[in-house]
Design an enzyme around this catalytic site. Structure first.
Site, short mmCIF file in Angstrom:
data_model
loop_
_atom_site.label_atom_id
_atom_site.label_comp_id
_atom_site.label_asym_id
_atom_site.label_seq_id
_atom_site.Cartn_x
_atom_site.Cartn_y
_atom_site.Cartn_z
N GLU A 1 49.76 43.64 42.20
CA GLU A 1 50.36 45.07 42.37
C GLU A 1 50.93 45.23 43.75
OE1 GLU A 1 47.77 44.12 39.06
OE2 GLU A 1 47.57 43.69 41.37
N HIS B 1 37.23 48.29 35.46
CA HIS B 1 38.52 48.44 34.76
C HIS B 1 38.33 49.91 33.98
CE1 HIS B 1 38.66 44.08 35.43
NE2 HIS B 1 39.82 44.23 35.09
#
Length: 324
Positions: A60, A129
């Site tokens: 990321e 998540h």
């Protein structure tokens, strides 16, 4: 107007903007050959090619860093993060670089960057998540934060975000890709920073956004059966935050319930309630109540997960409490 899903609306916006402007390109994990984790970019790779649909490593920091560099040199990147939870791995770039470069260089540079990220619970993806950390990102000036609750708003706001010269975090709820709604055909844009009254009412103001809008509309239908008319104000964007429709509604109803999926402490609801008290204190007839996620890491077990997430029943109870 065509009735399409949230997924289709987002996909249409991306496709149309890539056709409209050759400087727009998409990068992220599995956005190309696989077609996106949630199939939003399915078919894009075959049509636009590898130069404009770029599969990246699982990194990321590299995704957002590369996107910022591309934006500074004239491109309009749309960076996809598989989930907003992974944004923490790129936090410095998202909140400390992209939002500040235009300001720190005296307006000499623009960062026309869109970061698409999936958030929210309800899919049994576990505590790391399934978070809804929207308020964290909305805290930082210079970063626009958009979180639509309808397909129409998703398409119009995403097209606006891509054409913006500012960095935009575009949040999509993981359980809402199949939500259907009418979407205008042809070219249309929705301005960022404009809240919208999604349902008219006179008894109580419900302020919400994203998944909270879906829950609030269901709650309003049930309340109507009891003769209670709830007005629902959809924030749509968290920064810039448009409080005018909220205050106008509250001055008519004198009562408010704020619905969000994030945690209650230090959340979006805290900000909204504080602003109502500051700007419309003389109109308060009952304490403002907040409906939010339980203050725990979200459980994996489905029954426990649903128990931790805000539900329609929680909204009904809050509305009835402020009307008591």
């Amino acid at each position: 107007m065509a009735k399409i899903t949230m997924r289709e609306a987002i996909s249409q916006a991306l496709w149309e903007e890539m056709e409209h402007d050759p400087s727009v390109f998409i990068l992220g994990e599995e956005v190309g050959v696989w077609g996106g984790t949630y199939a939003v970019t399915k078919g894009f790779y075959d049509h636009f090619g590898a130069e404009r649909i770029r599969d990246t490593p699982i990194a990321e920091n590299a995704i957002i860093g590369a996107a910022i560099g591309a934006a500074l040199t004239g491109k309009r990147p749309v960076a996809e993060l598989m989930t907003i939870n992974f944004a923490f791995s790129a936090m410095d770039y998202i909140v400390n670089q992209a939002p500040k470069l235009h300001y720190m260089f005296g307006g000499q540079f623009f960062v026309p960057l869109v970061i698409r990220a999936v958030g929210g619970g309800g899919r049994q993806l576990g505590a790391t998540h399934s978070q809804t950390p929207d308020a964290i990102f909305a805290h930082f000036p210079g970063l626009k934060v958009v979180s639509p609750g309808t397909p129409e708003d998703a398409k119009g706001l995403l097209k606006t975000a891509i054409r913006s010269n500012d960095p935009v975090l575009f949040l999509e709820h993981a359980t809402m890709y199949q939500v259907r709604g009418e979407v205008p055909e042809g070219e249309y844009l929705i301005p960022m920073g404009k809240s919208k009254v999604q349902r008219q009412g006179k008894d109580v103001t419900i302020v919400t956004y994203a998944k909270g809008l879906e829950l609030s509309l269901k709650a309003a239908d049930q309340l109507a059966g009891d003769g209670i008319e709830a007005e629902i104000v959809d924030l749509r964007t968290l920064r810039p935050l448009d409080m005018e429709p909220v205050i106008e509604s509250f001055k008519r109803t004198n009562r408010a319930v704020i619905v969000e999926e994030g945690w209650r402490s230090y959340g979006v609801g805290s900000e909204i309630s504080a602003r109502i008290y500051e700007q419309a204190f003389d109109y308060v007839d009952a304490p403002i109540l907040r409906v939010a996620q339980k203050e725990v890491p979200l459980p994996y077990n489905r029954t426990l997960e649903q128990a931790a997430l805000p539900q329609v029943a929680d909204i009904l109870n809050a509305v009835k409490e402020v009307l008591r």
